[in-house]
Motif scaffolding. Structure first.
Motif, PDB file in Angstrom:
ATOM      1  N   SER A 120      -2.195   5.843  -4.383  1.00 43.54           N
ATOM      2  CA  SER A 120      -3.646   5.713  -4.376  1.00 43.54           C
ATOM      3  C   SER A 120      -4.246   6.629  -3.313  1.00 43.54           C
ATOM      4  O   SER A 120      -3.560   7.073  -2.396  1.00 43.54           O
ATOM      5  CB  SER A 120      -4.062   4.267  -4.114  1.00 43.54           C
ATOM      6  OG  SER A 120      -3.729   3.889  -2.799  1.00 43.54           O
ATOM      7  N   ASN A 179       0.817  -1.209   0.000  1.00 45.60           N
ATOM      8  CA  ASN A 179       0.000   0.000   0.000  1.00 45.60           C
ATOM      9  C   ASN A 179       0.854   1.263   0.000  1.00 45.60           C
ATOM     10  O   ASN A 179       0.550   2.233  -0.692  1.00 45.60           O
ATOM     11  CB  ASN A 179      -0.944  -0.019   1.207  1.00 45.60           C
ATOM     12  CG  ASN A 179      -1.896   1.147   1.219  1.00 45.60           C
ATOM     13  OD1 ASN A 179      -1.526   2.227   1.660  1.00 45.60           O
ATOM     14  ND2 ASN A 179      -3.106   0.912   0.743  1.00 45.60           N
ATOM     15  N   ASP A 184      -6.592   5.756  -1.194  1.00 47.88           N
ATOM     16  CA  ASP A 184      -6.861   5.030   0.048  1.00 47.88           C
ATOM     17  C   ASP A 184      -5.577   4.455   0.659  1.00 47.88           C
ATOM     18  O   ASP A 184      -5.511   3.320   1.101  1.00 47.88           O
ATOM     19  CB  ASP A 184      -7.903   3.931  -0.168  1.00 47.88           C
ATOM     20  CG  ASP A 184      -7.455   2.876  -1.174  1.00 47.88           C
ATOM     21  OD1 ASP A 184      -6.561   3.168  -1.987  1.00 47.88           O
ATOM     22  OD2 ASP A 184      -8.010   1.763  -1.126  1.00 47.88           O
TER      23      ASP A 184
END
Length: 197
Positions: free
Chosen positions: A116, A111, A118
């Motif tokens: 991104s 992540n 989120d």
């Protein structure tokens, strides 16, 4: 040494469980490896069992990167995200294998590497962890005092000559048993949830 509540208080106090590397301790600017190591040595020195122990070394950092539980540095510099991950790794490696840490951190690292909307806010995640860690540190004294009372109750019939030694041994056995049960529970969560991510 007498087995008393006061002795237990002194043991707990000497370990400085409430002392942590806070987000405010992490510089805004990216750091070189030597600076990261110095930061850890200065802020987490109280966690050493022996004076010769190392909190963090170049080899450790390089091995974490090779094991993919830490992102490679950006132009030999480590960001705030790197430093938070290193703190989490330090905490996790006290009980978990590098493989288990890899399963745990893989979704976070993935992540963090993505652009991104989120994105995991690792600093907020770390802040939440610190708050819960502080609550646990504040409760450990109460929990241990309850254990001491139970141990004394269950060892009343022991020979008075070796009672303190026996009570200290049972205290260690009880603490290790609790740590083992919690470790197995953590491993079960990793097996059931994180291995499939």
């Amino acid at each position: 040494m007498e087995f008393t509540e006061k002795e237990i208080d002194l043991f707990i106090e000497s370990l400085s469980f409430n002392k942590n590397l806070m987000l405010s301790d992490i510089p805004i600017l990216d750091l070189y490896m030597d600076q990261v190591i110095t930061l850890f040595e200065n802020k987490l020195n109280h966690l050493k069992r022996n004076e010769d122990d190392k909190i963090l070394t170049k080899t450790m950092i390089n091995n974490y990167t090779k094991s993919k539980i830490l992102m490679p540095p950006n132009k030999k510099k480590y960001t705030k995200d790197h430093i938070i991950l290193l703190i989490l790794i330090y905490n996790l490696k006290q009980s978990l294998s590098i493989n288990d840490i890899g399963y745990l951190l893989k979704p976070i690292i993935k992540n963090l590497n993505e652009d991104s909307l989120d994105k995991i806010e690792i600093d907020k995640l770390y802040e939440s962890f610190l708050k819960l860690k502080e609550l646990e540190a504040n409760n450990i004294n109460k929990d241990l005092q309850e254990k001491v009372s139970l141990i004394k109750e269950h060892t009343q019939n022991l020979d008075a000559h070796n009672k303190d030694l026996s009570q200290m041994l049972i205290t260690v056995l009880t603490l290790i048993n609790e740590a083992n049960m919690k470790k197995r529970l953590a491993e079960k969560i990793i097996d059931e949830f994180f291995m499939n991510l």
